[in-house]
Design a protein around this motif. Sequence first.
Motif, PDB file in Angstrom:
ATOM      1  N   PRO A 337     -32.076  39.792  -8.235  1.00  0.00           N
ATOM      2  CA  PRO A 337     -31.438  39.286  -7.015  1.00  0.00           C
ATOM      3  C   PRO A 337     -31.803  37.836  -6.725  1.00  0.00           C
ATOM      4  O   PRO A 337     -32.958  37.435  -6.835  1.00  0.00           O
ATOM      5  CB  PRO A 337     -32.004  40.214  -5.930  1.00  0.00           C
ATOM      6  CG  PRO A 337     -32.373  41.465  -6.640  1.00  0.00           C
ATOM      7  CD  PRO A 337     -32.820  41.044  -8.005  1.00  0.00           C
ATOM      8  N   GLY A 338     -30.793  37.075  -6.384  1.00  0.00           N
ATOM      9  CA  GLY A 338     -30.953  35.674  -5.988  1.00  0.00           C
ATOM     10  C   GLY A 338     -29.851  35.342  -5.009  1.00  0.00           C
ATOM     11  O   GLY A 338     -29.039  36.201  -4.644  1.00  0.00           O
ATOM     12  N   GLU A 339     -29.782  34.113  -4.576  1.00  0.00           N
ATOM     13  CA  GLU A 339     -28.790  33.741  -3.562  1.00  0.00           C
ATOM     14  C   GLU A 339     -27.368  34.021  -4.035  1.00  0.00           C
ATOM     15  O   GLU A 339     -26.556  34.594  -3.306  1.00  0.00           O
ATOM     16  CB  GLU A 339     -28.951  32.262  -3.205  1.00  0.00           C
ATOM     17  CG  GLU A 339     -28.039  31.806  -2.077  1.00  0.00           C
ATOM     18  CD  GLU A 339     -28.268  30.364  -1.666  1.00  0.00           C
ATOM     19  OE1 GLU A 339     -27.425  29.821  -0.931  1.00  0.00           O
ATOM     20  OE2 GLU A 339     -29.293  29.785  -2.087  1.00  0.00           O
ATOM     21  N   GLN A 340     -27.065  33.635  -5.284  1.00  0.00           N
ATOM     22  CA  GLN A 340     -25.699  33.823  -5.792  1.00  0.00           C
ATOM     23  C   GLN A 340     -25.383  35.297  -6.025  1.00  0.00           C
ATOM     24  O   GLN A 340     -24.314  35.783  -5.648  1.00  0.00           O
ATOM     25  CB  GLN A 340     -25.519  33.041  -7.086  1.00  0.00           C
ATOM     26  CG  GLN A 340     -25.320  31.549  -6.907  1.00  0.00           C
ATOM     27  CD  GLN A 340     -25.023  30.879  -8.239  1.00  0.00           C
ATOM     28  OE1 GLN A 340     -25.813  30.941  -9.184  1.00  0.00           O
ATOM     29  NE2 GLN A 340     -23.866  30.255  -8.334  1.00  0.00           N
ATOM     30  N   THR A 341     -26.314  35.997  -6.667  1.00  0.00           N
ATOM     31  CA  THR A 341     -26.042  37.396  -6.977  1.00  0.00           C
ATOM     32  C   THR A 341     -25.925  38.237  -5.707  1.00  0.00           C
ATOM     33  O   THR A 341     -25.084  39.131  -5.617  1.00  0.00           O
ATOM     34  CB  THR A 341     -27.140  37.975  -7.884  1.00  0.00           C
ATOM     35  OG1 THR A 341     -28.423  37.721  -7.301  1.00  0.00           O
ATOM     36  CG2 THR A 341     -27.074  37.373  -9.273  1.00  0.00           C
ATOM     37  N   LEU A 342     -26.747  37.959  -4.717  1.00  0.00           N
ATOM     38  CA  LEU A 342     -26.663  38.711  -3.464  1.00  0.00           C
ATOM     39  C   LEU A 342     -25.380  38.403  -2.720  1.00  0.00           C
ATOM     40  O   LEU A 342     -24.789  39.283  -2.080  1.00  0.00           O
ATOM     41  CB  LEU A 342     -27.877  38.410  -2.581  1.00  0.00           C
ATOM     42  CG  LEU A 342     -29.205  39.000  -3.066  1.00  0.00           C
ATOM     43  CD1 LEU A 342     -30.348  38.573  -2.158  1.00  0.00           C
ATOM     44  CD2 LEU A 342     -29.133  40.530  -3.129  1.00  0.00           C
TER      45      LEU A 342
END
Length: 477
Positions: A337-342
């Motif tokens: 999870p990261g900003e883009q994936t979330l």
Amino acid sequence: MLTSHYARELAQLVTPVAPDIPRDARLRLVNHALADELQLPGHWWQTDNITGLLCSPVSELSRHAVAQKYGGHQFGQWNPMLGDGRGVLLGEATSASGKLHDLHLKGAGMTPYSRQGDGRAVLRSTLREYIGSEALHHLGIPSSRALCLFDSPQTVLRETAETAALMIRTAPSHIRFGHFEYYYNTGDTPALNALFDFVLTYHFSELKEAPNPHQALLKAITLRTARMIALWQAYGYVHGVMNTDNMSIHGITFDYGPYAMLDNFVSNSVFNHSDPHGRYAFDQQPGVALWNLNALARAFSGHCTVDEIKAVLQMYEPTFMAQYQQIMMQRLGLDTPGEQTLSVLNSFMRMVADEQRDYTATLRKLSHADPTLSHSPLRDEFIDRESFDTWWQQYRALRQTQGDILSSQQQMLNTNPVVIPRTHYLQQVIDEARQGDYTSAKALIEAVSNPFSAKWENTRWAMPPTDDTQVSLSCSS
């Protein structure tokens, strides 16, 4: 063979009860793989020997049977008048790995805790629990498990006349939040401490050398509960009646009543017709679990300071979120999870919720979608094609920059099931079983025991319901 540690060492917390088996009980389903894992005798299943063992007051199965006493918060209200009202603890089996597993007979007749009830279980709820618990286990969601099921021609009165049934279920133990609550709220400190000692000796022995074993125990229960609830939310499981007497200290799904798995994604889904205000709605489950942990934590106050208890309970939310995000990343074939994936995950969930798409089927179809293509057939599942197209471009870009596409697709196929225990399947097999035909029940059990297998695609077990009718289920069993 079987041991009786709980019945022997916590004798003050139980009442000996001889199982009262319904007339002409017939063994219908046996979980042979689980029986072998628990090293149970093969002769139990030969010519229905186990039925005779349950009927005999001196057999290895029934001679140490006891009913447990506990309390619980039911829909937020404290009720001290609870206990094993239709079930008895037969004893503990030891698995090949050396771990204890309770054998608990449900539908065994009246006990001192039946509260004017008849102590019986019905085929409807028993078969639902058998299939549901095995389904969750094979999805990777911690759960009690089903060992065997019996039916009987005896009639049981619930909302209507129903067929009686019994099942033996297994769990590491049947100790509930409500056990600790009861002995704390009644001021029975010796019994409460005996319960703590038993749990730390037999079920959490690795914690006995911790600086504060009781705080370590509360932490273990909190973290296990958070992870279980995260998996419920990730797979669309609605428990239906999250009273504290239905919460296991082991963080396993426990006491299957009016449960359901989401078909169309409706975040505030309620399936229990005894819950008109939606206390146990799907989207309320994470908060309810924390409420229940707070109720449990009061019983630890004699061994932990307020700050020690708060420090543990504050671990719940980040643990829940981390587990939920991790499994959802796997279901979407994305990396950590990261900003883009979330952002991509949240957009996907918003689309599914806004259009109330079939949750399981949509994710399985996404598993087959090729992210190298600029257009996806999945867009035909959505009315708002423009929103889907925007999301698809963001999603496919991430998939193509986050490693091997084939590897991530296999990960998706291994985490997005073809088959879940949908309510309409369950009703079909119940209707047939009431007529003595368990063919479909056995077929569904086989399917939910291999839920990710492609062989079920395009079969009856992969089909969503044909209408959008919200089902209403009963607590009665």
